[in-house]
Design a protein around this motif. Structure first.
Motif, PDB file in Angstrom:
ATOM      1  N   THR A 185     -38.668 -58.974  11.298  1.00 46.87           N
ATOM      2  CA  THR A 185     -38.056 -59.907  12.258  1.00 46.87           C
ATOM      3  C   THR A 185     -36.799 -60.564  11.699  1.00 46.87           C
ATOM      4  O   THR A 185     -36.271 -61.494  12.297  1.00 46.87           O
ATOM      5  CB  THR A 185     -39.079 -60.981  12.665  1.00 46.87           C
ATOM      6  OG1 THR A 185     -39.613 -61.595  11.479  1.00 46.87           O
ATOM      7  CG2 THR A 185     -40.217 -60.372  13.461  1.00 46.87           C
ATOM      8  N   ILE A 210     -45.467 -59.533  18.052  1.00 52.21           N
ATOM      9  CA  ILE A 210     -45.281 -58.532  16.996  1.00 52.21           C
ATOM     10  C   ILE A 210     -46.331 -58.743  15.918  1.00 52.21           C
ATOM     11  O   ILE A 210     -46.453 -59.837  15.360  1.00 52.21           O
ATOM     12  CB  ILE A 210     -43.868 -58.613  16.377  1.00 52.21           C
ATOM     13  CG1 ILE A 210     -42.796 -58.388  17.442  1.00 52.21           C
ATOM     14  CG2 ILE A 210     -43.714 -57.567  15.265  1.00 52.21           C
ATOM     15  CD1 ILE A 210     -41.372 -58.549  16.916  1.00 52.21           C
ATOM     16  N   VAL A 246     -46.207 -53.848  18.782  1.00 47.98           N
ATOM     17  CA  VAL A 246     -45.394 -54.726  19.626  1.00 47.98           C
ATOM     18  C   VAL A 246     -45.988 -54.714  21.027  1.00 47.98           C
ATOM     19  O   VAL A 246     -46.052 -53.655  21.674  1.00 47.98           O
ATOM     20  CB  VAL A 246     -43.922 -54.256  19.655  1.00 47.98           C
ATOM     21  CG1 VAL A 246     -43.100 -55.138  20.596  1.00 47.98           C
ATOM     22  CG2 VAL A 246     -43.326 -54.284  18.248  1.00 47.98           C
ATOM     23  N   VAL A 252     -34.960 -55.467  15.993  1.00 49.91           N
ATOM     24  CA  VAL A 252     -36.321 -55.068  15.626  1.00 49.91           C
ATOM     25  C   VAL A 252     -36.403 -53.563  15.351  1.00 49.91           C
ATOM     26  O   VAL A 252     -36.973 -53.142  14.337  1.00 49.91           O
ATOM     27  CB  VAL A 252     -37.331 -55.488  16.717  1.00 49.91           C
ATOM     28  CG1 VAL A 252     -38.707 -54.888  16.445  1.00 49.91           C
ATOM     29  CG2 VAL A 252     -37.429 -57.016  16.781  1.00 49.91           C
TER      30      VAL A 252
END
Length: 304
Positions: free
Chosen positions: A180, A221, A232, A284
């Motif tokens: 992230t 996530i 996800v 991501v």
């Protein structure tokens, strides 16, 4: 560096028109580079649309990526031309002797069914088991994420009172987490699902980390500590009009469906949908390819 795909694949022209650098197989073979081998198990009904969406984000990195598309043998899509499937897709049996740097398992419109009732569940479990020894990192999307969490960790899914449908704000739990890294304190992503996984169930598994959540959409996530599996729960790959297309489809079917939240300006379907997740999605997918795959996968995949 570009993504390496057949020039005949519809995504080649789509991405080229968007000024995204794609390379055909013939040109790529002249370069002395080992591309990342990424397999995509495409469980979505409109496979060409999903190909375009995923390849768009896999292209947005400095790494050369070679993609293999996989379909299930136990269920044949009725929303994609057979000639497209025959030309560009392999079955699991065709590739199971190979090893891959990464694997993406997409969502599927089956989340209201028990996992074991899904036609291709047995085949999917074989692929998930195979991934433990033949794939360095696997990226699970939406129902695929729920299926992966259930198969690997026995984490159940729960029915929602109403469909989680729209674009929702999320936060990052660990600012230093590689997956992230670079996301804003608040970022947006689409969800389109009838079921959820719960924070308290995931917390019980010591090998899992919840990296991002949403007040309204819940867990977002999740990843194993070694990043060999990433889950996800939403659809960061969706393009601008996907939620609108799903809304129109459901209305035409006579389903009770509300407008997707935080999507149309002033909730006016005649307004252009707001595309607020393109940047977070690029981050991501790029972080997964770079930190979870490229930085750690062996140069010789046979050593996996």
């Amino acid at each position: 560096m570009p993504i390496k795909i057949p020039i005949e694949l519809p995504a080649f022209q789509v991405l080229s028109d968007e000024n995204i650098f794609v390379m055909n197989n013939e040109r790529a073979n002249t370069q002395d580079i080992r591309p990342l081998k990424i397999a995509i198990l495409n469980l979505m009904p409109k496979k060409i649309v999903t190909e375009n969406q995923l390849l768009r984000y896999l292209s947005n990195t400095p790494l050369q990526v070679e993609v293999s598309l996989i379909q299930t043998k136990s269920y044949t899509s009725h929303n994609t031309p057979p000639e497209h499937l025959n030309k560009f897709y392999s079955y699991f049996d065709d590739i199971k002797q190979e090893k891959f740097d990464g694997l993406i398992i997409t969502g599927a419109p089956v989340e209201q069914m028990a996992f074991e009732e899904v036609t291709y569940w047995k085949e999917l479990t074989e692929i998930m088991e195979w991934s433990k020894t033949h794939v360095f990192s696997t990226f699970y999307i939406c129902w695929g994420a729920q299926a992966g969490l259930y198969y690997h960790y026995n984490i159940p899914k729960y029915d929602l009172d109403k469909k989680m449908f729209g674009v929702f704000s999320h936060w990052v739990n660990d600012e230093k987490a590689d997956l992230t890294r670079g996301l804003d304190d608040v970022f947006y992503a689409p969800h389109s699902r009838h079921t959820e996984v719960k924070h308290e169930d995931i917390e019980k598994v010591s090998n899992l980390e919840i990296l991002s959540e949403s007040e309204e959409a819940g867990v977002f996530i999740v990843a194993t500590k070694d990043r060999r599996n990433v889950f996800v729960t939403g659809h960061m790959e969706y393009d601008r009009n996907t939620l609108m297309d799903e809304y129109i489809r459901d209305k035409e079917k006579g389903d009770e469906i509300a407008l997707p939240k935080n999507y149309f300006k002033n909730d006016d379907i005649n307004q252009k949908p707001l595309y607020t997740w393109r940047g977070p999605a690029s981050i991501v997918f790029g972080n997964w390819l770079n930190y979870c795959v490229y930085q750690n996968t062996p140069f010789d995949l046979n050593t996996l």
